[in-house]
Each structure stands twice: as C-alpha cells, then as structure tokens.
Motif scaffolding. Structure first.
Motif, PDB file in Angstrom:
ATOM      1  N   HIS A 185       2.790   4.442  -5.239  1.00 19.04           N
ATOM      2  CA  HIS A 185       1.349   4.427  -5.507  1.00 19.04           C
ATOM      3  C   HIS A 185       0.645   3.471  -4.549  1.00 19.04           C
ATOM      4  N   HIS A 232      -0.999   0.623  -4.541  1.00 24.91           N
ATOM      5  CA  HIS A 232      -1.117  -0.841  -4.567  1.00 24.91           C
ATOM      6  C   HIS A 232      -0.299  -1.453  -3.433  1.00 24.91           C
ATOM      7  N   HIS A 275       3.362  -2.440  -3.024  1.00 22.52           N
ATOM      8  CA  HIS A 275       4.368  -1.386  -2.956  1.00 22.52           C
ATOM      9  C   HIS A 275       4.457  -0.734  -1.581  1.00 22.52           C
ATOM     10  N   HIS A 295      -1.791   3.972 -14.524  1.00 21.46           N
ATOM     11  CA  HIS A 295      -1.789   2.690 -13.800  1.00 21.46           C
ATOM     12  C   HIS A 295      -2.754   2.778 -12.616  1.00 21.46           C
ATOM     13  N   ASP A 298       4.763   1.485 -11.105  1.00 24.63           N
ATOM     14  CA  ASP A 298       4.206   0.587 -12.126  1.00 24.63           C
ATOM     15  C   ASP A 298       3.740   1.346 -13.368  1.00 24.63           C
TER      16      ASP A 298
HETATM   17 ZN   LIG Z   1       0.684  -1.151  -9.079  1.00 23.97          ZN
END
Ligand SMILES: [Zn+2]
Length: 278
Positions: A69, A71, A74, A153, A174
């Motif tokens: 994802h 963020h 990551h 998330h 997450d």
């Molecule tokens: Zn995240």
C-alpha cells in the motif's frame, strides 16, 4: 531470518533487523529469483541488503518488489532497491499518485513535524513500474500472488495470497495484525466503513500463515486472527488498533538513538542517512 520454506524476513522494526521505522519486509524465493514484499522506509536499505546477502542470496537475484500500500514506511526503500537490484516495482493501482505526490501526504508531514524521521531523511517519490488490481494473479518467475484489494487502512491496501503445496499465507500489509488488530489511524483514507465492507474478502480464505506489515507473524491458524478482526468490526465499539500499542515507533527519544547510530555509522561509510535517490 528464515520463517518458512522459501520465505524469509529481511527487514523489520519489531524484530530489530533493520531501521526502527521499517515495516516487515519479506523475501520469497522461487528457486531461480527472489521477490521482496515491501521495502521499509529507506534508511534501512543497507541493513536489508546485508540480511539478504547473509542468507546466501545475491541482491541482483531480486527481480520483483511488490508493495502492499501507499504508506512510505512500506515503499520508501523501493527506489534504492530498484537501483541496486534492477528489480521491477509492483504497486496497487491507485497507489501511484500517493507514491509520487509525497508533499501532499499528511503522514509524512506529521512524522516530520513530530521529529520521527532520521536526520537528513528526504521523502523522495517513487514511480512504480507495474500496477496491479483487485483479483489479479501476479506471476513472478514461478511465484504467484493473488491480489485482494482490502480497503480500510488505505483505499489502495491490498492483501497478497501466496499458496504452495504445504500452506497458504496472506501478506496483509497494515490491514490486519496478530490478534485481529486493525491498522486504524487518524489519516485521510482510513475508514471503518471500508474495513467493514472489505474484511469478508480475507476472512474465509483458509489462511494458515498471517504475515502482517508489522509485528508478530503466525504460521498456523492465521485465519483465526482475521476472523477475530471481522467479528470486532461487526460489533458496535471501536475495534482494537495495532498502532495504538506500538508505542516505541512514536517515541522521539527512542528514534533519536537510531539517528545517532546512523550518523556515526555513516561517518565510517557503512550506512546512509538519506533515502534513495529517484
Ligand atoms: Zn500503512
């Protein structure tokens, strides 16, 4: 760290094997090539590469990097790892915008404001090479991952199902953690309603192993943890969140210890403080 047949943990804050702002980074071995799932924030890339070498794998044998994802904790290391390995970067469709428009990312802005990033850290955008969508089967040189879009998330959060003859494992990013905890945050795009709408997609997959993006993974009965999350989401109260109790990564003093380590190590030319160039 070997955690199952053909699967290794090569980066992680909670297991103490790379930078404290790194997520869990998993390495899948197909026999001929390797696939890295998530890259951490970026300052831990040299640790991750060394962990891979210590397992006996050449970094150049990593042909694919798959991001769960958008963020930056990551994918922040993806640029440098792509440069060092020549790997192709896969990311969920819809994540490309956030991965390139880092100035509008409130999580990055808040982490700078709260002094969490290492000295000299620069959040650099990353353009993925290949997007993938819900229900795609991502074929990676003998390894196949099934993409399951599981918004909640973030809108682009995607779980990745991996199966072999022995077991089936779900890389959840997450979305869901050990004990059924969720990745609820005070960020735009995080949505309880989306969690409620999507959790069923991963609740009945007969998942043996649960490989979350942070903290403990399990090799058996993974489905129980996901079903617990689904059960909590069906109830009336706020479900438990993983990040609430993961206090050390929110602790400025704790993180500054690593900044100091990083500065002194960088002086010896063993580690870099600034994240990958584009
Ligand atoms: Zn995240």
């Amino acid at each position: 760290m070997k955690i199952a047949e053909n699967l290794y943990l090569v980066g992680s804050e909670q297991f103490g094997i790379s930078h404290p702002l790194d997520c869990n980074c998993y390495l899948l071995d197909s026999g001929q090539t390797r696939t890295l799932i998530d890259t951490g924030l970026g300052p831990g890339v040299e640790d991750i590469l060394q962990n891979i070498r210590n397992l006996g794998f050449a970094p150049e044998s990593i042909r694919h990097i798959v991001i769960t994802h958008s963020h930056i904790g990551h994918w922040g290391g993806a640029n440098k790892l792509r440069e060092r390995t020549g790997a192709v970067v896969w990311a969920p469709a819809g994540a490309e915008k956030a991965m390139q428009d880092v100035d509008s990312d409130r999580a990055i802005r808040v982490n700078f404001e709260f002094g969490r990033y290492p000295t000299g850290f620069v959040a650099r955008p990353c353009r993925p090479d290949k997007p993938f969508s819900d229900a795609d089967r991502i074929a990676l040189d003998g390894v196949c991952l099934r993409a399951i879009r599981t918004g909640g998330h973030t809108p682009d959060s995607t779980c990745l199902l991996f199966e072999n003859r022995e077991w089936r494992g779900l890389f959840t990013g997450d979305v869901v953690f050990y004990g059924g905890r969720l990745g609820l945050t005070n960020l735009e795009g995080c949505s309880l309603a989306e969690y409620r709408r999507n959790i069923h997609k991963i609740a009945d997959l007969r998942t043996d192993a649960l490989f979350p993006g942070h903290g403990v993974f399990v090799l058996r009965r993974g489905e129980k943890h996901i079903q617990r999350a689904a059960h909590k989401l069906a109830d009336l109260l706020m479900p438990p969140t993983f990040f609430e109790e993961n206090e050390l990564i929110w602790d400025r003093e704790y993180l500054s210890m690593f900044n100091a380590d990083t500065r002194s190590a960088a002086g010896k030319g063993t580690r870099e403080t600034v994240d990958a160039d584009r």
